[in-house]
Design a protein around this motif. Structure first.
Motif, PDB file in Angstrom:
ATOM      1  N   ALA A  45      44.913  45.816  48.537  1.00 21.25           N
ATOM      2  CA  ALA A  45      44.146  44.920  49.401  1.00 21.25           C
ATOM      3  C   ALA A  45      42.756  45.506  49.623  1.00 21.25           C
ATOM      4  O   ALA A  45      42.604  46.708  49.845  1.00 21.25           O
ATOM      5  N   ARG A  46      41.745  44.637  49.567  1.00 20.85           N
ATOM      6  CA  ARG A  46      40.376  45.106  49.710  1.00 20.85           C
ATOM      7  C   ARG A  46      39.679  44.361  50.839  1.00 20.85           C
ATOM      8  O   ARG A  46      39.932  43.180  51.060  1.00 20.85           O
ATOM      9  N   ARG A  47      38.778  45.058  51.499  1.00 24.58           N
ATOM     10  CA  ARG A  47      38.015  44.445  52.583  1.00 24.58           C
ATOM     11  C   ARG A  47      36.803  43.695  52.064  1.00 24.58           C
ATOM     12  O   ARG A  47      36.146  42.987  52.827  1.00 24.58           O
ATOM     13  N   ALA A  48      36.479  43.842  50.794  1.00 18.67           N
ATOM     14  CA  ALA A  48      35.370  43.107  50.178  1.00 18.67           C
ATOM     15  C   ALA A  48      35.575  43.139  48.676  1.00 18.67           C
ATOM     16  O   ALA A  48      36.184  44.073  48.132  1.00 18.67           O
ATOM     17  N   ARG A  49      35.089  42.107  48.002  1.00 17.30           N
ATOM     18  CA  ARG A  49      35.133  42.092  46.549  1.00 17.30           C
ATOM     19  C   ARG A  49      33.948  42.901  46.012  1.00 17.30           C
ATOM     20  O   ARG A  49      32.844  42.854  46.562  1.00 17.30           O
ATOM     21  N   ILE A  50      34.192  43.604  44.897  1.00 18.90           N
ATOM     22  CA  ILE A  50      33.187  44.495  44.330  1.00 18.90           C
ATOM     23  C   ILE A  50      32.731  43.976  42.972  1.00 18.90           C
ATOM     24  O   ILE A  50      33.550  43.771  42.063  1.00 18.90           O
ATOM     25  N   ALA A  76      36.728  46.741  38.817  1.00 15.55           N
ATOM     26  CA  ALA A  76      35.767  45.879  39.509  1.00 15.55           C
ATOM     27  C   ALA A  76      36.295  44.450  39.555  1.00 15.55           C
ATOM     28  O   ALA A  76      36.910  43.965  38.605  1.00 15.55           O
ATOM     29  N   ASP A  77      36.044  43.778  40.659  1.00 12.61           N
ATOM     30  CA  ASP A  77      36.474  42.390  40.799  1.00 12.61           C
ATOM     31  C   ASP A  77      35.656  41.456  39.914  1.00 12.61           C
ATOM     32  O   ASP A  77      36.121  40.358  39.579  1.00 12.61           O
ATOM     33  N   GLY A  78      34.459  41.888  39.559  1.00 11.42           N
ATOM     34  CA  GLY A  78      33.629  41.058  38.709  1.00 11.42           C
ATOM     35  C   GLY A  78      32.453  41.822  38.151  1.00 11.42           C
ATOM     36  O   GLY A  78      32.143  42.944  38.576  1.00 11.42           O
ATOM     37  N   ARG A 330      33.360  54.101  42.909  1.00 17.11           N
ATOM     38  CA  ARG A 330      33.031  54.781  44.156  1.00 17.11           C
ATOM     39  C   ARG A 330      33.195  53.844  45.353  1.00 17.11           C
ATOM     40  O   ARG A 330      33.811  54.197  46.364  1.00 17.11           O
ATOM     41  N   ILE A 331      32.644  52.636  45.249  1.00 17.03           N
ATOM     42  CA  ILE A 331      32.702  51.699  46.367  1.00 17.03           C
ATOM     43  C   ILE A 331      34.082  51.069  46.492  1.00 17.03           C
ATOM     44  O   ILE A 331      34.554  50.793  47.605  1.00 17.03           O
ATOM     45  N   LEU A 332      34.744  50.849  45.362  1.00 12.40           N
ATOM     46  CA  LEU A 332      36.119  50.321  45.414  1.00 12.40           C
ATOM     47  C   LEU A 332      37.028  51.229  46.220  1.00 12.40           C
ATOM     48  O   LEU A 332      37.859  50.775  47.000  1.00 12.40           O
ATOM     49  N   GLN A 333      36.871  52.519  46.020  1.00 13.94           N
ATOM     50  CA  GLN A 333      37.721  53.468  46.737  1.00 13.94           C
ATOM     51  C   GLN A 333      37.519  53.337  48.240  1.00 13.94           C
ATOM     52  O   GLN A 333      38.470  53.463  49.019  1.00 13.94           O
ATOM     53  N   HIS A 334      36.295  53.048  48.635  1.00 17.13           N
ATOM     54  CA  HIS A 334      36.006  52.976  50.069  1.00 17.13           C
ATOM     55  C   HIS A 334      36.506  51.668  50.685  1.00 17.13           C
ATOM     56  O   HIS A 334      36.922  51.655  51.848  1.00 17.13           O
ATOM     57  N   VAL A 335      36.434  50.569  49.939  1.00 16.76           N
ATOM     58  CA  VAL A 335      36.802  49.279  50.530  1.00 16.76           C
ATOM     59  C   VAL A 335      38.269  48.955  50.386  1.00 16.76           C
ATOM     60  O   VAL A 335      38.740  47.956  50.935  1.00 16.76           O
ATOM     61  N   SER A 336      39.011  49.760  49.648  1.00 18.77           N
ATOM     62  CA  SER A 336      40.428  49.468  49.403  1.00 18.77           C
ATOM     63  C   SER A 336      41.294  50.051  50.510  1.00 18.77           C
ATOM     64  O   SER A 336      41.075  51.187  50.937  1.00 18.77           O
TER      65      SER A 336
END
Length: 336
Positions: A45-50, A76-78, A330-336
């Protein structure tokens, strides 16, 4: 809407390939190079799409096969891509209107054929030696069709954010050609998706040019259109005037036009002519009230270019739904 063919600039001189490959910049691979073993597994689950900005362009040359493949591997989501038309009307993934910064060629993309662009080196300027699994040097230049083939074979739901680059010497033939390519891949204008088995590729369209989005509105749903903008600085004006004669005299006019374009893009969001807003991270810091208001009204926020965890955290606190970054892992790790 009628799909028109692009104007062919047959009388324009072709790009001039240089006799050398640009000296590679000192390129220190960050720790992000190590791919997590579970990156390709089912996303938590993610708090934002990356979205991967020009692919995983913090690690590999922007808009190359390597950058796109790496972003998909990282989960990446996209992908976010910039597109121009070549002289023969093909849609290529390239940020600048000219070849000079990111290839060993010189001249305008619009004055170059796809065959000529295929012969250029678009990766050695940043990464002289690419991992073999990402293809050869000759395979790094990507068309819209090439990107769609990658995404369709990704084996999961994935998104593609297409930025239409303007001003274009071909006018709205750029948008029309992009739509024509998408339609050949089975793009459904109502859902803005391309079905691929049990999965799909979601297509959204972005531009800093309000006219581009209004042109696309005849075919694409408003919720798939994203107005890009940021506050205009003196440095931004300098860039626009860098190669213009009598730039001092033109400066007030150019600055007014640029700021007027930003206001027009903001108006598209306020008037709900588009369903997505794409401000830069600096704009968000200075306009938090507007961002909160847009989110409260149901607008999807897609903010660029976010490479710092602290910036990602700020966006999550504001409720931003989508983040564009050069370092997706890097950002995926933070928002997941």
């Amino acid at each position: 809407m009628t799909i028109t063919s692009p104007v062919h600039a047959a009388d324009m001189a072709p790009a001039r390939p240089l006799s050398r490959v640009p000296a590679a910049a000192l390129h220190t691979i960050p720790e992000d190079l190590e791919l997590s073993a579970d990156s390709a597994s089912a996303a938590p689950a993610r708090r934002a799409r990356i979205f991967a900005h020009r692919g995983a362009s913090g690690l590999f040359p922007e808009h190359t096969r390597a950058a796109y493949m790496r972003a998909i591997e990282e989960g990446a989501d996209g992908l976010e891509i910039d597109v121009h038309l070549t002289r023969d009307g093909e849609v290529v993934c390239f940020h600048d209107p000219t070849l000079d910064r990111t290839s060993n060629g010189s001249g305008a993309v619009a004055e170059t054929t796809l065959e000529q662009m295929r012969q250029l080196d678009v990766s050695s300027w940043k990464t002289p030696v690419l991992p073999s699994r990402y293809g050869t040097r000759e395979q790094q230049l990507m068309t819209l069709q090439d990107v769609l083939e990658l995404l369709i074979s990704a084996g999961r739901d994935i998104a593609l954010a297409v930025e239409l680059k303007h001003p274009s010497p071909f006018g709205h033939a750029l948008e029309d050609r992009v739509l024509k390519v998408l339609l050949t891949y089975g793009w459904d204008p109502e859902t803005s998706r391309i079905a691929c088995g049990e999965h799909s590729v979601e297509i959204t369209f972005m531009s800093f040019a309000p006219g581009s989005l209004l042109h696309l509105a005849d075919m694409a749903p408003a919720e798939k259109l994203c107005a890009l903008f940021t506050d205009i600085t003196e440095e931004d004006v300098d860039v626009q005037l860098a190669h213009v004669r009598f730039s001092a005299a033109l400066r007030p006019v150019v600055a007014a036009v640029m700021r007027g374009t930003v206001r027009d893009s903001e108006a598209l969001v306020w008037n709900q002519r588009v369903g997505m807003a794409g401000p830069g991270i600096d704009y968000v810091r200075d306009h938090k009230a507007e961002v909160k208001a847009w989110i409260a009204r149901g607008t999807t926020m897609r903010v660029w270019t976010v490479d710092r965890v602290a910036d990602a955290e700020l966006l999550l606190e504001l409720g931003v739904q989508e983040i564009t970054t050069n370092y997706p892992a890097r950002i995926l790790q933070h928002v997941s």
